[in-house]
Enzyme design. Structure first.
Site, PDB file in Angstrom:
ATOM      1  CG  LEU A  75       3.205  -2.756  -8.574  1.00 62.65           C
ATOM      2  CD1 LEU A  75       4.708  -2.618  -8.700  1.00 62.65           C
ATOM      3  CD2 LEU A  75       2.715  -4.057  -9.189  1.00 62.65           C
ATOM      4  CB  CYS A  76      -1.270  -0.521  -3.350  1.00 59.82           C
ATOM      5  SG  CYS A  76      -0.192   0.898  -3.156  1.00 59.82           S
ATOM      6  CG  HIS A  77      -0.356  -6.070  -0.839  1.00 61.19           C
ATOM      7  ND1 HIS A  77       0.880  -5.462  -0.879  1.00 61.19           N
ATOM      8  CD2 HIS A  77      -0.147  -7.370  -1.150  1.00 61.19           C
ATOM      9  CE1 HIS A  77       1.797  -6.358  -1.199  1.00 61.19           C
ATOM     10  NE2 HIS A  77       1.206  -7.518  -1.372  1.00 61.19           N
ATOM     11  CG  MET A 113       1.738   3.642  -1.145  1.00 59.65           C
ATOM     12  SD  MET A 113       2.698   5.122  -1.528  1.00 59.65           S
ATOM     13  CE  MET A 113       1.772   5.789  -2.895  1.00 59.65           C
ATOM     14  CD  GLU A 114      -2.966   1.787   1.663  1.00 62.05           C
ATOM     15  OE1 GLU A 114      -3.106   0.887   0.817  1.00 62.05           O
ATOM     16  OE2 GLU A 114      -1.846   2.059   2.160  1.00 62.05           O
ATOM     17  CG  ASP A 128     -14.304  18.585  -8.764  1.00 58.01           C
ATOM     18  OD1 ASP A 128     -14.287  18.973  -9.951  1.00 58.01           O
ATOM     19  OD2 ASP A 128     -15.271  17.983  -8.261  1.00 58.01           O
TER      20      ASP A 128
END
EC number: 4.6.1.17
Length: 161
Positions: A75-77, A113-114, A128
């Site tokens: 739901l992020c733009h 969120m970014e 990793d």
């Protein structure tokens, strides 16, 4: 109490309509940690890791993650980021790497969120690259440090104990 903005009256998830919001400068900072053995940390610091420069790779991965957040979190733009910064530092006393990210834009929605995606993916990239040497590294905590701009105002996290 605040309402969940991504849930409509019927309880269904939806992408928030930001078309009526004013564009403002918005910035968010986040952090993540990767704790490891001293010998693993020394290999990274000394540039002796067989896969190459761990910090450079993690930095680029974090930047890519910030730019791709809208593809990862439903739901992020999609955002036109004006700044993504990923800073990695060694904390030898705690045998860990600290990752701090900063994202900025002038837009209608925040960049929390970014910033969190950048910090998380940079940490995952370190894991990793080093998992062949050590599988029991610990990622965390990952958290939002600060945000500014937008209707909800500024936020500053407290100290982690």
């Amino acid at each position: 109490m605040s309402q969940l903005t991504h849930i409509n009256a019927a309880g269904e998830a939806h992408m928030v309509d930001v078309s009526a919001k004013a564009e403002t400068v918005r910035e968010a900072r986040a952090e993540a940690y990767v704790t490891m053995r001293q010998d693993t940390l020394a290999m990274i610091i000394d540039g002796k890791h067989p896969k190459g420069d761990v910090f450079a790779t993690a930095r680029i991965a974090g930047i890519q993650a910030a730019k791709s957040t809208w593809q990862l979190i439903p739901l992020c733009h999609p955002l036109l980021l004006s700044k993504v910064e990923v800073t990695l530092s060694v904390e030898p006393v705690h045998s860990r790497v600290r990752i701090e990210t900063c994202c900025r834009l002038c837009g209608k929605t925040g960049v929390e969120m970014e910033a969190l995606s950048a910090a998380s993916v940079a940490a995952l990239t370190i894991y990793d690259m080093c998992k062949a040497v050590q599988k029991d590294m610990v990622i965390g905590p990952v958290r939002l440090l600060a945000k500014s701009g937008g209707k909800s105002g500024d936020f500053h996290a407290g100290e982690v104990q």
